[in-house]
Structures are given as structure tokens and as C-alpha cells.
Design a protein around this motif. Sequence first.
Motif, PDB file in Angstrom:
ATOM      1  N   THR A   1       0.820  -1.213   0.000  1.00  0.00           N
ATOM      2  CA  THR A   1       0.000   0.000   0.000  1.00  0.00           C
ATOM      3  C   THR A   1       0.854   1.263   0.000  1.00  0.00           C
ATOM      4  OG1 THR A   1      -0.109   0.495   2.375  1.00  0.00           O
ATOM      5  CG2 THR A   1      -1.557  -1.249   1.563  1.00  0.00           C
ATOM      6  N   ASN A   2       0.173   2.369  -0.102  1.00  0.00           N
ATOM      7  CA  ASN A   2       0.828   3.679  -0.055  1.00  0.00           C
ATOM      8  C   ASN A   2       0.823   4.268   1.363  1.00  0.00           C
ATOM      9  OD1 ASN A   2       2.100   5.844  -1.503  1.00  0.00           O
ATOM     10  ND2 ASN A   2       0.232   7.062  -1.205  1.00  0.00           N
ATOM     11  N   TYR A   3       0.397   3.477   2.342  1.00  0.00           N
ATOM     12  CA  TYR A   3       0.323   4.009   3.708  1.00  0.00           C
ATOM     13  C   TYR A   3       1.695   4.166   4.359  1.00  0.00           C
ATOM     14  CZ  TYR A   3      -4.748   3.431   4.114  1.00  0.00           C
ATOM     15  OH  TYR A   3      -6.094   3.541   3.962  1.00  0.00           O
ATOM     16  N   CYS A   4       1.771   5.168   5.212  1.00  0.00           N
ATOM     17  CA  CYS A   4       2.831   5.250   6.214  1.00  0.00           C
ATOM     18  C   CYS A   4       2.140   5.238   7.566  1.00  0.00           C
ATOM     19  CB  CYS A   4       3.646   6.532   6.041  1.00  0.00           C
ATOM     20  SG  CYS A   4       4.874   6.785   7.349  1.00  0.00           S
ATOM     21  N   ASP A   5       2.434   4.235   8.385  1.00  0.00           N
ATOM     22  CA  ASP A   5       1.838   4.151   9.721  1.00  0.00           C
ATOM     23  C   ASP A   5       2.872   4.572  10.759  1.00  0.00           C
ATOM     24  OD1 ASP A   5      -0.389   3.137   8.468  1.00  0.00           O
ATOM     25  OD2 ASP A   5      -0.519   1.327   9.689  1.00  0.00           O
ATOM     26  N   ILE A   6       2.419   5.358  11.718  1.00  0.00           N
ATOM     27  CA  ILE A   6       3.343   5.936  12.700  1.00  0.00           C
ATOM     28  C   ILE A   6       2.837   5.712  14.120  1.00  0.00           C
ATOM     29  CG2 ILE A   6       4.436   8.077  13.483  1.00  0.00           C
ATOM     30  CD1 ILE A   6       4.124   9.175  10.650  1.00  0.00           C
ATOM     31  N   GLY A   7       3.700   5.146  14.940  1.00  0.00           N
ATOM     32  CA  GLY A   7       3.414   5.007  16.368  1.00  0.00           C
ATOM     33  C   GLY A   7       4.462   5.776  17.155  1.00  0.00           C
ATOM     34  N   MET A   8       4.170   6.080  18.396  1.00  0.00           N
ATOM     35  CA  MET A   8       5.151   6.872  19.168  1.00  0.00           C
ATOM     36  C   MET A   8       4.917   6.708  20.663  1.00  0.00           C
ATOM     37  SD  MET A   8       3.203  10.323  18.244  1.00  0.00           S
ATOM     38  CE  MET A   8       2.973   9.515  16.669  1.00  0.00           C
ATOM     39  N   THR A   9       5.955   6.982  21.410  1.00  0.00           N
ATOM     40  CA  THR A   9       5.834   6.966  22.867  1.00  0.00           C
ATOM     41  C   THR A   9       6.960   7.801  23.450  1.00  0.00           C
ATOM     42  OG1 THR A   9       5.480   5.575  24.816  1.00  0.00           O
ATOM     43  CG2 THR A   9       7.255   4.924  23.344  1.00  0.00           C
ATOM     44  N   ILE A  10       6.791   8.173  24.716  1.00  0.00           N
ATOM     45  CA  ILE A  10       7.863   8.853  25.456  1.00  0.00           C
ATOM     46  C   ILE A  10       8.207   7.984  26.653  1.00  0.00           C
ATOM     47  CG2 ILE A  10       8.568  10.940  26.689  1.00  0.00           C
ATOM     48  CD1 ILE A  10       6.447  12.490  25.133  1.00  0.00           C
ATOM     49  N   ASP A  11       9.466   7.693  26.796  1.00  0.00           N
ATOM     50  CA  ASP A  11       9.912   6.858  27.908  1.00  0.00           C
ATOM     51  C   ASP A  11       9.985   7.712  29.167  1.00  0.00           C
ATOM     52  OD1 ASP A  11      11.026   5.066  29.628  1.00  0.00           O
ATOM     53  OD2 ASP A  11      12.870   4.739  28.473  1.00  0.00           O
ATOM     54  N   PRO A  12       9.193   7.403  30.189  1.00  0.00           N
ATOM     55  CA  PRO A  12       9.229   8.246  31.391  1.00  0.00           C
ATOM     56  C   PRO A  12      10.578   8.183  32.111  1.00  0.00           C
ATOM     57  CG  PRO A  12       7.839   6.309  31.730  1.00  0.00           C
ATOM     58  CD  PRO A  12       8.204   6.327  30.275  1.00  0.00           C
ATOM     59  N   ARG A  13      11.343   7.137  31.857  1.00  0.00           N
ATOM     60  CA  ARG A  13      12.621   6.989  32.542  1.00  0.00           C
ATOM     61  C   ARG A  13      13.711   7.854  31.916  1.00  0.00           C
ATOM     62  NH1 ARG A  13      14.644   2.672  31.362  1.00  0.00           N
ATOM     63  NH2 ARG A  13      15.822   2.064  33.193  1.00  0.00           N
ATOM     64  N   THR A  14      13.700   7.933  30.596  1.00  0.00           N
ATOM     65  CA  THR A  14      14.788   8.649  29.915  1.00  0.00           C
ATOM     66  C   THR A  14      14.313   9.954  29.273  1.00  0.00           C
ATOM     67  OG1 THR A  14      14.327   7.542  27.822  1.00  0.00           O
ATOM     68  CG2 THR A  14      15.876   6.445  29.299  1.00  0.00           C
ATOM     69  N   LYS A  15      13.008  10.145  29.239  1.00  0.00           N
ATOM     70  CA  LYS A  15      12.392  11.304  28.570  1.00  0.00           C
ATOM     71  C   LYS A  15      12.609  11.272  27.051  1.00  0.00           C
ATOM     72  CE  LYS A  15      11.638  12.866  32.721  1.00  0.00           C
ATOM     73  NZ  LYS A  15      10.449  12.230  33.326  1.00  0.00           N
ATOM     74  N   ARG A  16      13.156  10.184  26.553  1.00  0.00           N
ATOM     75  CA  ARG A  16      13.414  10.127  25.115  1.00  0.00           C
ATOM     76  C   ARG A  16      12.141   9.735  24.377  1.00  0.00           C
ATOM     77  NH1 ARG A  16      18.257   7.592  25.548  1.00  0.00           N
ATOM     78  NH2 ARG A  16      19.707   9.320  25.273  1.00  0.00           N
ATOM     79  N   VAL A  17      11.957  10.332  23.199  1.00  0.00           N
ATOM     80  CA  VAL A  17      10.842   9.969  22.324  1.00  0.00           C
ATOM     81  C   VAL A  17      11.283   8.856  21.378  1.00  0.00           C
ATOM     82  CG1 VAL A  17       9.361  10.759  20.433  1.00  0.00           C
ATOM     83  CG2 VAL A  17       9.816  12.266  22.388  1.00  0.00           C
ATOM     84  N   THR A  18      10.439   7.842  21.223  1.00  0.00           N
ATOM     85  CA  THR A  18      10.638   6.832  20.195  1.00  0.00           C
ATOM     86  C   THR A  18       9.492   6.946  19.196  1.00  0.00           C
ATOM     87  OG1 THR A  18      11.653   5.357  21.819  1.00  0.00           O
ATOM     88  CG2 THR A  18      10.928   4.362  19.747  1.00  0.00           C
ATOM     89  N   VAL A  19       9.831   7.148  17.932  1.00  0.00           N
ATOM     90  CA  VAL A  19       8.836   7.179  16.867  1.00  0.00           C
ATOM     91  C   VAL A  19       9.096   5.993  15.951  1.00  0.00           C
ATOM     92  CG1 VAL A  19       7.894   8.479  14.914  1.00  0.00           C
ATOM     93  CG2 VAL A  19       8.739   9.694  16.938  1.00  0.00           C
ATOM     94  N   VAL A  20       8.029   5.270  15.625  1.00  0.00           N
ATOM     95  CA  VAL A  20       8.138   4.105  14.751  1.00  0.00           C
ATOM     96  C   VAL A  20       7.343   4.382  13.490  1.00  0.00           C
ATOM     97  CG1 VAL A  20       7.704   1.635  14.523  1.00  0.00           C
ATOM     98  CG2 VAL A  20       8.331   2.600  16.751  1.00  0.00           C
TER      99      VAL A  20
END
Lengths: 345, 345, 345, 345
Positions: free
Chosen positions: C289-308
Motif C-alpha cells: 500500500t501507499n500508507y505510512c503508519d506511525i506510532g510513538m511513545t515517550i519513555d518516562p525513565r529517559t524522557k526520550r521519544v521513540t517514533v516508529v
Amino acid sequence: MKAGIVGATGYGGIELFRLLHNHPQVETITLYSSSQAGENFEEIYPQFQGGETHILQDLEPQKMKENLDVIFLATPAGVSSSLTPQLQEGRAKVIDLSGDLRLKDASVYKQWYKKEASDGETLEKAIYGLPEWNKEQIQTADIIANPGCYPTATLLGLGPLVKEGLVKSDSIIIDAKSGVSGAGKNPNPITHFAHAQENFQIYKVNQHQHIPEIEQQLFEWNDSIEPVTFSTHLVPMTRGIMATIYVQLKKEMTEEELREKYRNYYESQPFVRVRNKGSFPCTKDVYGTNYCDIGMTIDPRTKRVTVVSVIDNLMKGAATQAVQNMNLLFQYDERAGLAPLPVYP
Amino acid sequence: MKAGIVGATGYGGIELFRLLHNHPQVETITLYSSSQAGENFEEIYPQFQGGETHILQDLEPQKMKENLDVIFLATPAGVSSSLTPQLQEGRAKVIDLSGDLRLKDASVYKQWYKKEASDGETLEKAIYGLPEWNKEQIQTADIIANPGCYPTATLLGLGPLVKEGLVKSDSIIIDAKSGVSGAGKNPNPITHFAHAQENFQIYKVNQHQHIPEIEQQLFEWNDSIEPVTFSTHLVPMTRGIMATIYVQLKKEMTEEELREKYRNYYESQPFVRVRNKGSFPCTKDVYGTNYCDIGMTIDPRTKRVTVVSVIDNLMKGAATQAVQNMNLLFQYDERAGLAPLPVYP
Amino acid sequence: MKAGIVGATGYGGIELFRLLHNHPQVETITLYSSSQAGENFEEIYPQFQGGETHILQDLEPQKMKENLDVIFLATPAGVSSSLTPQLQEGRAKVIDLSGDLRLKDASVYKQWYKKEASDGETLEKAIYGLPEWNKEQIQTADIIANPGCYPTATLLGLGPLVKEGLVKSDSIIIDAKSGVSGAGKNPNPITHFAHAQENFQIYKVNQHQHIPEIEQQLFEWNDSIEPVTFSTHLVPMTRGIMATIYVQLKKEMTEEELREKYRNYYESQPFVRVRNKGSFPCTKDVYGTNYCDIGMTIDPRTKRVTVVSVIDNLMKGAATQAVQNMNLLFQYDERAGLAPLPVYP
Amino acid sequence: MKAGIVGATGYGGIELFRLLHNHPQVETITLYSSSQAGENFEEIYPQFQGGETHILQDLEPQKMKENLDVIFLATPAGVSSSLTPQLQEGRAKVIDLSGDLRLKDASVYKQWYKKEASDGETLEKAIYGLPEWNKEQIQTADIIANPGCYPTATLLGLGPLVKEGLVKSDSIIIDAKSGVSGAGKNPNPITHFAHAQENFQIYKVNQHQHIPEIEQQLFEWNDSIEPVTFSTHLVPMTRGIMATIYVQLKKEMTEEELREKYRNYYESQPFVRVRNKGSFPCTKDVYGTNYCDIGMTIDPRTKRVTVVSVIDNLMKGAATQAVQNMNLLFQYDERAGLAPLPVYP
């Protein structure tokens, strides 16, 4: 038109949903699931998000048969045998993707499926939905017994030879190979990735329930046909079936004559493609499509014919063939909604 | 002992290196490569770093035959036919993993391999290295023609039936499936990952060069055997062969009697395992080992026998069988250096 | 409309052919191949047989730019830099799927691609075809530089954060993984099935030519952005990219606020789907497909954002994105001809 | 010596059986399984037939600790925390492959494993069995907590940098990828072949229970280390882990200096191999072995270090590391029974 899918969360149901979603004639799709009723289909399968959402419904046969135009049963063996009768005498046509309504002889069903067959009237009304060989009957049916995946590949590969009585009656051997999705969605040790990957497995040797389905149709074409040898293997891939078929001819024939027989039968069939001399299909050639590709040769050393027939087990072996049957039932273009070209690579 | 491997950078050569490296009797391994002479083997294959390093050597037949005890030829077709004669009359035994020395009839070789055969004397001296059937001859040989991968699986599966004359002479069909490593290390469109993965392919229908090798041995066991039907398929996995073999019996026999025949032949063979009733091997059961596992059944409906024989094509189908032959040539324990249990999962 | 595909036999070209074949507005497709001109496309790829046949044409820029409405260049690096200028001043719009026209700075192109860049005028005219961020410019362009596969996944994943200046300028790390088809159709040792299967490989560490493409766009959004760390891996699958992206925020933010930013940017974009809390996409969710799917979270321990961020590298990463650009260029429905639902399983 | 394996039918147990079967010092192997006691191991796993047979035994801690020299616990989380204390004060050493005894702080265990921890005395006695860093303590231990698969790859990759205090304390990001066997033998929807194949999945983002295990050891090496970012992905392959590790250095360093640090730590370690400049390992390089291969580079643009560390998750990440620990416990050659070279391809 209004379509319903029973067993919408299994592999067959998911593919039906995708196909009907793209089908030009289908207006609404209602999804049914006895085990997950009330749940949101697009939450279970987030890959389908982006359009409207579907809540899985409980089965209500009375309401379904009145409100829907077509009902697809993508259910495990033993469900549609009792559900289909409840869906009769209404507005809806029924297309059953399970094996419940394919065998005309209830005792044969019981022997191979280890379950009670449906009632005689339902079995009688159910038309075997192999469009390339049965188009006229399908068009006027109320119930379609959608063929099994292995029988589809096998019967399309054997049809011309058996129909014309060219084959020695006891010489048919089918060595069939399938992707793992054929085993269904329920996880088990055989389909565990770590077991199935980098592995090639044989299973149900001489005992697969598709054997009587194959023999029933062969016998209908030619009642001199004797029991066939049919083996099934699991290939470490998700989709695809190849049936490598070996037969002996009653009389010698050239490979050109043989190919010509196939072309005669299939030239008007949009979903069967007969390969040229020296070309044999691989399963990826039909990935995600309703095609059945067929190659063949005669070994000059043994005089034996080898026919190679490939399909996508979830498509021509299940969901797209069901939609092809729907198209015929409702006099749509036979190809409506059936994406014509395979994904590659 | 001192061992040499010619063609060390191909799949067969790599596995031989690994096996000889672990072999209790092998002191030194010299690696030869005409195309990569001078290069460091452990730089090409960093997975083998950690011990001593090996510089790939140019071929010097005269020196090799005097300094080495055993020379493995893991070369493409057409190399050992001329190389082997140059390695005679010295100290070294030769074990050829290619197909060059397997066919006794030079014209048959030429017909199937499209190359000139080796000289008659060399072909005569070359002993077919299928230890389960040929142990005595192997022990005193100077040249071993190590069997092909498909023939190994096929012949071990058919041996007891053919040797005892139980099979209808024109009824043998072998439907064989192999992992992609069987196609060798040279990249090509067929073995490209994106093509081969999620794909099942048939190739060389009725034309595989292993057909005459199989028939030569079958004929030696029983000269009434007629040409066989033999098909080869590519499975999306790296290693493993399954031969699904179909035959008709001359006389009826129970499955127990059939299994007993196999057990009689193989009970003293450490690397052939006959399965119990109802159990069929998958390729992962022999992954990375020298085992050949065999299952069988008789279909009560068709009376046809199905034999299922699996090997690892790079092991019993090539490298471990070659080491098994080396063990026999040098009167070592037949199992020396051959890791007994498969990796799972 | 009349469409042409240059480089029709490569993976990008094949997919373009399939898509345009199904596109409601495309009347004729002409296929070009400098290496295979004169050959029949449907004989090279028998999976596409069944409709009309296409003979591969030699390039004739003058004729092409006059007769065609749109020309897709699915060619290796270094071709379209010189071909595109020859296709100007005619009727045809050009959509280039290679990397030749993406980098505005010729010296950067030369540094990363080791080739001469196209001329300044062409580079100037070429509009970066990332429709979710550049729709207006695309609609009036003559030349589209279709984004690379990795940059598409990465930029859609980073866009809202960078555009709004929420990210610490030196904190961006992108760990990207791709299916093997990303390496193209030419067979080589890295993409040999027996090497790539059951293997996970890292390649071009810190040296991938998509790095400057990513940075160019990030910088355009926010000129305080510093060089990013970008790693690429080869996954034993055919299609699919996942970019796992790590960033540090300038100021603390809740995960809900973060997700809201993404929803604001993408709610009107039909092909980007932002996942709910706790849900992360896998590559199969966008297969075909032509989709781009995006998930995300912020780690409360490191404050780092992870985007998938996941796409199908051959679709949103190449062919469907090119068709999306064509739709925009010609004022069609942005979704025309782009199958909306992924194949599963 | 007499060895016992508890949980013998899981993936860890199977591999332990294979390894101990080949181990020169192991005389008898007794297999235990609470769920399948009484069954024949070689019937469940026919691939192991050919030698003696093993009946799965019920657990009898009292008898086990007196009769066995070493007991491997290859059990799910929550079993060995209570079983290990019952195996103390006898003759047997215990090597626990689960996560139960790795975390010294019971509350941390409870937080991440959602189960009660073992008693304080047992946790105290349990020595973390990472031989490359902890050899002396291991040699005199009674209980070994065998490291997790991800922590093994990660810690071997980070050790030299963290131990020497070269790393910015809050800069550590580990992007880890694992084959599907890491999810264990129980079938579930995530590991179903049809779902996992041709798919790349991220899971347990910021929540994997191996995070505290990694941090505990990093902290022991250097108590200024702050929480790390650690992501886990599922690769469509059976075995193998790659940890791609990103860190920032406190002070600039050349790549040569960096590599030298690693060589200093690992040159005497037989199972860690540091790659040369420009060479990065892939997972197949360590397939089926106890090796950990490590490559590294420094990006001149970002000054960030990338370390690539690969292991076979079932070997160095579980079973071979357990045998390595056994070798140390009993003063055998550290390499005894650990096949030195990887299978390829």
C-alpha cells in the motif's frame, strides 16, 4: 449491494473484507464473528484503519437472510452445515468457503471430516463453485460451495485431460505444496515460525479431506476414474499452492496437442493462463490474484505427463474465487473487483 | 592426516572446511581456489576467524598428490574430470563432490552435462560413495565419486524396494524439493532473495542431470527398472531436501512388512533412521547433520507406496557424506567428526 | 492519459506498470528499457500475461516528451541526471524515482553518490515529491524528485517534531531496517537467498546516500538541525521499511500532546495513519500500500521519544508515491489507482 | 559428570540437550519436565532419535540435588525463583537460564516481571554468568544466573566503553533485533508463521524486562550511568540477535583507539571477536555458535559511536553460554563441547 461475512477475523474473512471493500458493486459490508462479537474489527486489525469502522456482529440468521444480498461463510468445518439451512428462503445468496457443502455424499463427508454432514436438501442445492467448469449452474444457484484450495489447483490442472478421457484411470498422482496460511489463523506448533521456517513438511499423507472433493469432480467428468494419490506439503512461505500432477496417457500425444487441449478449454476463461512450451509457473506468478497458471510437458523417456498448476491459496483457493462466484451469481462482470495483476517481487 | 579442499570458497567447500576443522583425525587443512588464490579465507568469511588463518592456494596437482592424504574436489561440473587424473599415482585419495565421476557411461555424462566426460580409466576407478550400500568398495577405493544431493535422498529412499525387486518397473515417480543452497553460491535471478522468498518454483522438469545418476544405481540394483519420473523444486529455505517417492508394488504387502524391509537394510547404518508408523520426517529433522530420515506408508485406497526421504543437501547430500567416505577410506570410526544431533529450532 | 516508464524491468518499474495498469485515468503505458529494448515485457515477466503485450522500447527523448503526458524514470543513479534535461520543454511531466534530482547542492550529490550531478537548472526545477509536506509545489511542478524509501519513512516520522522545533538539534538517531528488494533487482552475494535468509545484516554504516536527503529536508523545516545518525539494516523479507527514531525533546511534553501534534499534521492526509497510544505498526500493516503508519511513545525513565514509522519500500517508498505525485500533478483524486487496503497475511 | 535439564522440551532445553550430548565430560543427562513427565523425549522430538532414549522425569528436588553434578533450569519466569532454593545444600551446582535470579533487587524484579522475586539469600548467592567479565566469581559459584539474550549482546558490546568511563552517561541507546525463537516455543499470534514471515515488528517498547538487567551491570561497571533507551524488534528469522548501539563519547577518540580498547578487553576471550575496521558482523556469522562478534565505528559528522554486536540468541544468549559457565564451574576447558565454527550458509 449488501454483503455479509461470517468468520470475518480468519484469514479467509480478512481477504474477503479487503476484496469487497474494493468491489465496485458492494455498498455495505457487515462483519460477523461468534467469538469476537462486539469488538471493533479495525482495532483487531489496525492495518485496515483509515476508512469507516466495523463492529463485529453476532449471528442473527433470520435478520441476515432478509437484509443481506450475499452472505459469505468463512467458518471452520462444521459451522455452515447447520448455519446454511437457516439462511435459506430469504433474499440472501450464500457462498460457503468451508468444506461443509462440497461433498454430495453425506457419508463421505462424515468419513473424511469426522463430523455430521448437512441435510440432504442443502447439499443438493449447493452448487460447486468452480467457475471455469461450472459457470451456468453457478449463475442460477442459491448456495455456492466454494472449492477448496488444493482441489482448485488440482482440478483446473486435470480438467481437460480427464474430461476428454485421455488419462489412464489409475495413474493420477498429485504432489501438492502449500504456503502456511492454508493451515488457518489458529496458532499451533506446526505453524510456529521457528518450526515452519527453514523447514519443509509433509502432512496428512493419503488422509487429506480434499481427496474426496477432488475425486468427486473427476468422477463427474469421467466415471472411469479410480482413486488418486494426493500428498500435501507445507512450504515455508505464507501464500501459494503448487500442484505437480503426474498422469499417464491412454494414447500417445505430442506436447503441442496436449497444450492445445488446455488452450481450447481455457481460452475464454479470464483467470486461467496456459503457459507456452518450456515455461512453468511459480507460485509468485499468481501472488494476490485470482489467476491459476498452468504449465505442462510430456517426458519423452517415460511418456508421462507432468502438469504444474499454481494458485494463491487464499485467493483463487478461497476469497477471490468466492468473489468471482458472487460476480456470476449477480451477473456482474466476472472480473469485477478482482485486481488483475500480481504483486512482484 | 593432511587434507586439501579444492573449491574451498563454494558452499560445499565451506562446509568441508568446517567439518574437517572439527574432525579428530585431521591435522592440517589446505584450501585451494583457482579464482581467489592468494586471498585470506578468513577475510572472505570472517565468521571463521578466531583460529589460524588460511591463504587460498593455487592448484599444484603434482605437489598436492604427494603431500596430502586426501583431496576433496568441491568444484563445478567439468573441473574434476580433468583434474582427478592428475592427482593419481601419489599418496592422496580423491573425493570428488561434483557430478563428473559418477556416471560410468561417458556418453550419458555428455548428454546430460553437455560437457566431455573424464577418461575411461578414471571413471572406472571412481567408486560411487553411497556408504549405506557400497561400504566395502569404498574402503579400498582411490577415487570416490561422492553422490549428488537428490540421488542420495532418492536412492536411500528407494534402495530396499528396488534391490528386492518389489516395485513395478515403470511405476517410479520422485517429486523432489530442495533448499536454495543447492543452486550454488553464484548469485542469479532465480536465487535472488526477493524472487525466491515467498515463492515455490519448479525447474529443469524431466531434465535434471541427477536423473541418470539415480537410474544408474537403480539399474545396478535391479536391471528391470525402467526410466523414472523425477521433478525438482526450489523451496524458500536454505538447506534441506525432501524426496516424496511414489511406487506401485508388484505384490500386495502390509505396511509393517514394508517397514521391516527398510529396517533390515538400515538397522546397522548409523546415519539412516527409519520412522515409526504414522511418523514422517521434515527437513528440519536432519538440519546440519549426516542423517537421512525415511518415513513410508501404503495407501489402502490406491495400493500405492509413498516413501518420504529427507536429508540436508549440503551435508548428507554433499559435505558430511564426503567426510563419511573419508572415514571409511581411512578406517576411522564412520561417525568421526560428524556431529550427531540436528540444530533445532 | 499516456504514461511512459523508463527502466521498466527493475523492481520500481514493474510496480509502476502494475499500478498504472489499474489506474482509472491511464490509457496507454509505454515501457522503455535501454538494456532489453525489443523484448516482450510479458515474456520476461509471464505473471503479467493475460492482457495486451508490451514491447520494450528504446529511449527516444524527443519523441517521448512530445507524445507522453508523464514519464516515470525508474533508473539507476546517474541516468536521470542527464536524461531529464532532454525531456524538458515538451508536453511530458517527469517523475524521477532515482536519487539524481533530490539533492539541491550538486557538490553534496557528488560526495555521496560519487557521480556528477545534473545541471543547476534541472535541480532547481525538480520539486521534492513528499506530498504530505509539499503538496502545493508538487501540483505545479514539471519535474518531481520522488523521495527515497528511507527518507520517506524517516521524514514522515520526524516532520511534526522538527517542523515545530521541539527536538534537541543534535539528538536525532534513526535506526532503519529494510526488506531486501530495496537493494534492487541485480543479483549479488548480499541478496543471494542462501546468504540473506535467516540473517540480519547492517550495511553502509554512516555512509548511506539517503543521509543528505534526510538532512536537506530536516534543515528546510528547521535550520538549527545538526547532522543525524542514520543506520541501515537488511531484513530477511522482501518488502517493508521500519524506521525506529530516537530524539530528545527540548521541553517536556506528555505523550498525548505529542500524538496530538502528529494528528494535527496528518489528519487530512489520506496515506498517513497515526496509531493510538500503545499501538505500534509492523511492516506488514502497510504491505502493498501507499500508507505510512506511525506510532510513538515517550519513555518516562529517559524522557526520550521513540517514533516508529513503517512503509512498503517499493510502494510509498517508490512506486505508489510516484503515482500519488502523478495524481497531484494532474489534479486527479490523490487516491486514484492506489489500492487502499494491505494484503494480509 | 551427571547433568540434569529442567524444562527440557523448550527451546533452551532442547539446545542444552544437544550440547551436553556432544560434551566430552558429560556422562549422563536426565531430562525433567513438569508438564510432560513420563513421555519419551525422542518421540516428541524424533530428530534426536538414534541413540539412547530419555523419559522425561518429574521434578524431585531432593533427589536431584544429591544425584546430579549440575542442574540447568530452562524454565519460564517464576519457576526457578522457588525451585533453586530447594536445590541448594547438595552436590549439584545450579545454572538458571531464566531471568529469575539475575536482578539483585527484589523490588526491581517484581516491577519488571510482575512476579514475586526469589529469597534474598538465593539472589545473593546467584552469580551473574557473563564469563567475559565475571570469570573468577563464576568459577567458585554455586548458582549461576545465566544472562539474558539481549543483555549478553548489549553488555559485551558496551563493556569496554562503560567500564572505562568513556561514555556520556545519558547517551546510551540500544536498538536490538531478535529472531523469533526468542519468543519461546509456545505458539501465539505474534509468532504464527503467516504473521511473522515477511514482517518486521517492534514490541515491548521501553518495557522489556531485560532493561533492568542491562542497567544493573552497566551500573556495576560505572555508577554514573543513567537509564538507557532499549528497543526490541522481531526479525523474520529463527535465530540471531543484533544490538545496534549508539553512544556519545565524553572525549574525542579515534576509531583506532576505540577498537584497541575492545581488543584489550577481549583478546584473551575465546568467544568474543572484534572486527577489523570497516567490517561489521551479521547474525549468520555466529549462527549456532557461542561467539559474540563486535564491529564499531565513529561517525566523523556526528562524533557518535555505533557498536554492532551479534550473537545467536539460543546459544551465547542461552544454551552455549550456560555450558561455558558449566565449563568454568567445573574447571574444564572453557571451550569444551562448544562447536567452534558457524554453519554457513
